[in-house]
Design an enzyme around this catalytic site. Structure first.
Site, PDB file in Angstrom:
ATOM      1  CB  THR A  49      -0.930  -0.021   1.232  1.00  0.00           C
ATOM      2  OG1 THR A  49      -1.793  -1.136   1.100  1.00  0.00           O
ATOM      3  CG2 THR A  49      -1.758   1.237   1.345  1.00  0.00           C
ATOM      4  CG  ASP A 121      -2.093  -6.446  -2.565  1.00  0.00           C
ATOM      5  OD1 ASP A 121      -1.906  -7.277  -1.639  1.00  0.00           O
ATOM      6  OD2 ASP A 121      -2.959  -5.572  -2.526  1.00  0.00           O
ATOM      7  CB  SER A 122       2.109  -8.314   0.719  1.00  0.00           C
ATOM      8  OG  SER A 122       1.001  -8.241   1.573  1.00  0.00           O
ATOM      9  CB  SER A 123      -2.762 -10.661  -1.288  1.00  0.00           C
ATOM     10  OG  SER A 123      -3.156  -9.818  -0.257  1.00  0.00           O
ATOM     11  CB  THR A 153       0.383  -4.455   6.184  1.00  0.00           C
ATOM     12  OG1 THR A 153      -0.863  -4.265   5.518  1.00  0.00           O
ATOM     13  CG2 THR A 153       1.108  -3.136   6.335  1.00  0.00           C
ATOM     14  CG  ASP A 154      -3.065  -7.568   3.182  1.00  0.00           C
ATOM     15  OD1 ASP A 154      -3.341  -6.915   4.217  1.00  0.00           O
ATOM     16  OD2 ASP A 154      -3.666  -7.420   2.104  1.00  0.00           O
TER      17      ASP A 154
HETATM   18  N1  ASN Z   1      -3.031  -5.241   0.495  1.00  0.00           N
HETATM   19  C1  ASN Z   1      -1.912  -4.482   0.945  1.00  0.00           C
HETATM   20  C2  ASN Z   1      -0.687  -5.386   0.843  1.00  0.00           C
HETATM   21  O1  ASN Z   1      -0.502  -6.223   1.669  1.00  0.00           O
HETATM   22  C3  ASN Z   1      -2.132  -4.030   2.364  1.00  0.00           C
HETATM   23  C4  ASN Z   1      -1.141  -3.032   2.894  1.00  0.00           C
HETATM   24  O2  ASN Z   1      -0.016  -2.966   2.478  1.00  0.00           O
HETATM   25  N2  ASN Z   1      -1.519  -2.215   3.869  1.00  0.00           N
HETATM   26  O3  ASN Z   1       0.063  -5.259  -0.093  1.00  0.00           O
END
Ligand code: ASN
Length: 593
Positions: A49, A121-123, A153-154
């Site tokens: 993000t 996106d970390s997902s 963060t995910d």
């Molecule tokens: N969907 C985002 C990720 O993990 C969430 C984030 O970074 N806050 O890439």
């Protein structure tokens, strides 16, 4: 993903400490900044993000945007300093290099971006992406003082854990961070998070893979994402933060993990992908468990209830688990609770351990999964060795203590850590502390039956005959505990059987009193005997045993080589005492003794 090599020739600068002290070559130099020490940080941008923008109403990563934006933010880049010091001449590539304003510690953190393509996106990240990061840390390790990894963060808790295991003998900080709101927005946590991570990575030698978020630096393999709607997105339920960035950045050095070896840094990027997380729930069917544990699965983190419990009235489930562990599948028990450890306090927990499940203690599921994936990839190890490795604390990811007790001198991991830590420094002061502590630590190791630690202590040059505050040697302790293996080990290392503690007792005397037959035999073989002081009371003791018909007690004294005809305080022999009360068995024994 190659970074242009840094120019080696840097005009007007001299090496100083960890960083370089930069002198100004222009007449406009200011005395305030001319003494700045520069340190170097590599920022690896993987996505998340922090660098996202809205595309068609949804957030996704924006390539080549972050550096341009940061260059315009005075808290994150000091262009005047860069120009005045001709920073870009020495730090290439210039379009990816920035410098922070002067810090309170008079340092200048110069940081260079390495941006991945595509940004993710970390997902969408996989273990292959973790390996790419690991390889880049290894590639640029010597050129930088620290590393900051920008990440979504995910799945950050998984990546940070995996990197902590991949990085072996790490000596520099590697800090993952990101944000909940894109850095381009007015109310973003990204600016603070990046700034904090850069300041720590550039100024403190914290040799750990960490996660920095919302003013806290955490050990990476202890975190979990707990909130998707708050700036305080992460928690470290079983370990306090390594640092708090409030008015000052305060590092809790006692909590910082130190590598126990002085070996060279390497990155082991192989991961076994046949692993999984299985969360128990009331009523889970045998078929589900059976299907989950089928080949090609090689390792499973079993998320259990409370302190590591699973139903012990579900033989069907336990059978499936046992069959899998017998096939060589490594199953690790981790709790579903956010805080706390797996113990064997309940029968329901014991049932799992009986089925071959390894305790995961207080590991987070994220740490346990990546550790398992890392350990299973070590092809030269046997299944047993891999299981042992899972129960060992490799990078501070757990406190391996079955009873969940507090760390104490009776915890051999603690002893090992102290022992190894003390061996790192060779200063006189450290040696003095070592000499003062080691005898007690060696005694604690002997009490735990831990020959591995004793050997580590011995290798540090400690004499295993040294006594503790009560004059007791490790051999005294092992003799009391009946630890045959420790007694054997100590004797093989020439431990003396003749030392007396402050009560005048020898190890043999201790073993007699506590009736450790095997130990008595071993000590006797090494020439041990009851001392003349101890013999003074022996006759009375033998008579007491005879009077109470304690044949076992008498036998052990005989095994220790004591004359069974010794008389007690009143001049009577044990045989006379036994005869007087007509204890035939004892009489028969004493007649031939
Ligand atoms: N969907 C985002 C990720 O993990 C969430 C984030 O970074 N806050 O890439």
């Amino acid at each position: 993903m190659d970074l242009q090599l840094l120019s080696q020739k840097s005009v007007c600068q001299s090496a100083m400490g960890r960083g370089r002290r930069r002198n100004f070559c222009t007449s406009s130099k200011s005395p305030e900044t001319s003494s700045d020490i520069e340190t170097r940080v590599l920022v690896i941008n993987t996505g998340g993000t922090i660098g996202m923008v809205l595309h068609n109403g949804v957030l996704s990563p924006e390539p080549n945007a972050l550096v341009k934006t940061l260059r315009k933010l005075p808290i994150l880049h000091d262009e005047q300093y860069a120009q005045q010091t001709k920073l870009y001449e020495s730090y290439k590539p210039e379009d990816k290099t920035l410098v922070l304003p002067q810090s309170k510690l008079n340092k200048r953190v110069v940081y260079t971006f390495l941006e991945y393509s595509p940004l993710l996106d970390s997902s969408n990240m996989t273990p292959n992406d973790w390996s790419t990061i690991g390889k880049d840390i290894e590639k640029y390790y010597e050129q930088y003082d620290g590393f900051v990894i920008l990440h979504g963060t995910d799945t950050m808790a998984y990546t940070v854990s995996a990197l902590s295991f991949m990085c072996e003998n790490l000596g520099k900080p590697v800090i993952l961070t990101g944000s909940q709101v894109p850095i381009f927005e007015m109310r973003s946590d990204g600016r603070d998070n990046l700034l904090g991570a850069l300041l720590i990575a550039g100024q403190f030698v914290i040799p750990e893979v960490c996660l920095y978020f919302y003013h806290r630096l955490y050990r990476g393999n202890r975190v979990t994402k707990v909130d998707s709607g708050s700036f305080k997105a992460f928690a470290s339920p079983n370990l306090p933060p390594l640092a708090n960035a409030e008015v000052d950045i305060e590092i809790d050095w006692d909590t910082v993990w130190r590598p126990s070896t002085t070996e060279k840094f390497t990155v082991y990027t192989q991961m076994n992908h046949n692993v999984g997380l299985l969360r128990l729930f009331p009523g889970i069917t045998t078929d589900t468990v059976k299907a989950f544990l089928k080949a090609p699965i090689e390792g499973v983190i079993l998320e259990t209830y409370g302190s590591g419990n699973a139903p012990d009235n579900r033989q069907d489930l336990l059978d499936e688990i046992r069959k899998a562990t017998q096939r060589g599948v490594i199953i690790v028990n981790c709790t579903q609770c956010l805080r706390g450890s797996v113990t064997i306090s309940y029968a329901t927990g014991q049932a799992l351990s009986n089925a071959g499940v390894v305790a995961g203690f207080d590991m987070t599921p994220e740490a346990a999964l990546s550790k398992l994936s890392h350990v299973l990839a070590k092809q030269d190890l046997t299944t047993e060795e891999k299981k042992k490795m899972m129960s060992r604390n490799l990078r501070g990811e757990m406190v391996a203590d079955l009873q969940g007790a507090k760390i104490s001198l009776s915890d051999s991991r603690f002893i090992q850590i102290i022992a190894k830590t003390l061996s790192i420094g060779c200063k006189e002061e450290l040696e003095a502390i070592r000499d003062a502590l080691m005898p007690t630590l060696a005694c604690s190791a002997a009490k735990n039956g831990d020959t591995e630690t004793l050997e580590a202590i011995r290798k540090m040059g400690t004499d295993l005959n040294k006594a503790d505050y009560d004059g007791r040697t490790p051999l005294h302790i092992a003799a009391c505990e009946g630890h045959l293996n420790v007694v054997e080990y100590l004797l093989s290392k020439r431990a003396t059987v003749y030392s007396k503690d402050r009560f005048g007792d020898t190890p043999l005397h201790n073993a007699i009193h506590l009736r450790h037959k095997g130990v008595v035999e071993l000590l006797r073989k090494s020439g041990a005997h009851v001392s003349s002081d101890e013999l003074k009371d022996a006759g009375t003791e033998l008579c007491r045993l005879a009077a109470s018909g304690d044949l076992e007690g008498l036998r052990i004294w005989k095994l220790a080589g004591v004359d069974m005809a010794m008389s007690g305080y009143d001049g009577k022999t044990p045989l006379e005492v036994a005869g007087a009360i007509e204890h035939t068995e004892v009489v028969n024994f004493l007649k031939v003794a």
